[in-house]
Design a protein around this motif. Structure first.
Motif, PDB file in Angstrom:
ATOM      1  N   MET A  23      -1.915  -7.311  29.590  1.00  0.00           N
ATOM      2  CA  MET A  23      -3.152  -7.461  30.338  1.00  0.00           C
ATOM      3  C   MET A  23      -4.036  -8.558  29.749  1.00  0.00           C
ATOM      4  SD  MET A  23      -3.291  -5.720  33.018  1.00  0.00           S
ATOM      5  CE  MET A  23      -5.014  -6.148  33.282  1.00  0.00           C
ATOM      6  N   SER A  24      -4.100  -8.604  28.417  1.00  0.00           N
ATOM      7  CA  SER A  24      -4.907  -9.649  27.763  1.00  0.00           C
ATOM      8  C   SER A  24      -4.386 -11.035  28.120  1.00  0.00           C
ATOM      9  CB  SER A  24      -4.879  -9.454  26.243  1.00  0.00           C
ATOM     10  OG  SER A  24      -5.411  -8.201  25.878  1.00  0.00           O
ATOM     11  N   LEU A  25      -3.072 -11.185  28.082  1.00  0.00           N
ATOM     12  CA  LEU A  25      -2.473 -12.474  28.418  1.00  0.00           C
ATOM     13  C   LEU A  25      -2.726 -12.835  29.876  1.00  0.00           C
ATOM     14  CD1 LEU A  25      -0.670 -14.875  27.670  1.00  0.00           C
ATOM     15  CD2 LEU A  25       1.315 -13.461  28.242  1.00  0.00           C
ATOM     16  N   ALA A  26      -2.584 -11.856  30.765  1.00  0.00           N
ATOM     17  CA  ALA A  26      -2.808 -12.114  32.184  1.00  0.00           C
ATOM     18  C   ALA A  26      -4.255 -12.531  32.442  1.00  0.00           C
ATOM     19  CB  ALA A  26      -2.453 -10.878  33.006  1.00  0.00           C
ATOM     20  N   VAL A  27      -5.198 -11.849  31.818  1.00  0.00           N
ATOM     21  CA  VAL A  27      -6.619 -12.160  32.023  1.00  0.00           C
ATOM     22  C   VAL A  27      -6.947 -13.552  31.497  1.00  0.00           C
ATOM     23  CG1 VAL A  27      -8.965 -11.553  31.326  1.00  0.00           C
ATOM     24  CG2 VAL A  27      -7.382  -9.763  32.067  1.00  0.00           C
ATOM     25  N   VAL A  28      -6.507 -13.861  30.282  1.00  0.00           N
ATOM     26  CA  VAL A  28      -6.800 -15.182  29.702  1.00  0.00           C
ATOM     27  C   VAL A  28      -6.123 -16.284  30.507  1.00  0.00           C
ATOM     28  CG1 VAL A  28      -6.532 -16.642  27.660  1.00  0.00           C
ATOM     29  CG2 VAL A  28      -7.153 -14.235  27.401  1.00  0.00           C
ATOM     30  N   GLY A  29      -4.859 -16.083  30.874  1.00  0.00           N
ATOM     31  CA  GLY A  29      -4.154 -17.084  31.672  1.00  0.00           C
ATOM     32  C   GLY A  29      -4.797 -17.293  33.027  1.00  0.00           C
ATOM     33  N   TYR A  30      -5.213 -16.196  33.667  1.00  0.00           N
ATOM     34  CA  TYR A  30      -5.833 -16.311  34.987  1.00  0.00           C
ATOM     35  C   TYR A  30      -7.203 -16.983  34.901  1.00  0.00           C
ATOM     36  CZ  TYR A  30      -7.480 -15.068  39.638  1.00  0.00           C
ATOM     37  OH  TYR A  30      -7.974 -15.125  40.914  1.00  0.00           O
ATOM     38  N   LEU A  31      -8.004 -16.589  33.924  1.00  0.00           N
ATOM     39  CA  LEU A  31      -9.315 -17.223  33.775  1.00  0.00           C
ATOM     40  C   LEU A  31      -9.185 -18.716  33.488  1.00  0.00           C
ATOM     41  CD1 LEU A  31     -11.349 -14.541  31.777  1.00  0.00           C
ATOM     42  CD2 LEU A  31     -11.541 -15.140  34.193  1.00  0.00           C
TER      43      LEU A  31
END
Length: 235
Positions: A23-31
């Protein structure tokens, strides 16, 4: 099912922390893709000039190359590229690219190209009269974009933004190939140790199904929220 329990007797802890990392990776990548995509979209509204040419080159490159290949290039060659750039500025620093950083930057770079196209199309679909009305009211450029254009463009771009979030979330699985211990890597490790691949891969799949369902629920709320002004105007 005791293999999925928490503590020394199960792999629940590993899957939980793997899910948090995913989830952390998805959030940072998406932002990252969102910020870069919006900036690119605003900078390339006019389809001519140097910025437009650079944008078409950027889009052609990163829309044509698989995200996994970009992640590999950043992970295995990113440190050398950054170090070389710093040496040109007279700075000698040893740079290390972690799997998380490679994944976040790779996803952000690739999907910012797709996101920029969607946001740009949404802005261009805002009626021209809205720009003229904002100018007639003598709104500043910041006020025009933040109060008039951005809310309408957000409503138009929202379906594409939600779909792209789902794609980025699923593509975090690629980062396990460069050593990140996300939920896929943890499920693979647990399956190898316990010889129960079906159990752990189903658990990982259920995580993504749950996140997809949560995304659709939140996106429905967002859609109703951003459409309030339009509904009031029609009534």
């Amino acid at each position: 099912m005791h293999l999925l329990s928490f503590g020394d007797q199960g792999y629940g802890d590993e899957l939980f922390y793997g899910a948090l990392l995913t989830m952390s990776l998805a959030v940072v990548g998406y932002l990252t893709s969102l910020i870069c995509g919006v900036l690119i979209a605003v900078a390339t509204l006019r389809p001519f000039g140097v910025r437009w040419t650079l944008w078409r080159l950027y889009a052609s490159c990163f829309m044509s190359v698989p995200a996994l290949l970009v992640i590999f290039l950043i992970y295995f060659g990113g440190a050398e590229m950054v170090s070389a750039a710093l040496r040109l500025m007279g700075v000698s620093v040893r740079v290390q690219v972690t799997p998380f950083a490679a994944g976040a930057v790779g996803l952000g770079v690739v999907y910012s190209a797709y996101l920029a196209e969607g946001v740009r199309a949404a802005i261009l679909n805002v009626p021209r009269g809205q720009f003229e009305a904002a100018q007639a009211l003598q709104l500043s450029r910041l006020q025009m974009w933040s109060l008039v254009i951005a809310p309408q463009a957000t409503r138009l771009a929202l379906p594409g933004l939600v779909n792209l979030w789902i794609v980025v979330l699923k593509d975090t699985a690629l980062i396990s190939l460069v050593g990140l211990k996300d939920i896929i890597a943890q499920a693979k490790m647990a399956a190898g140790v316990t010889k129960e691949p079906f159990l752990f891969y189903i658990a990982a799949a259920l995580f993504f199904v749950f996140m997809n369902g949560l995304t659709l629920h939140v996106s429905g709320w967002l859609d109703r929220h951003v459409a309030r002004g339009m509904q009031a105007a029609r009534s």
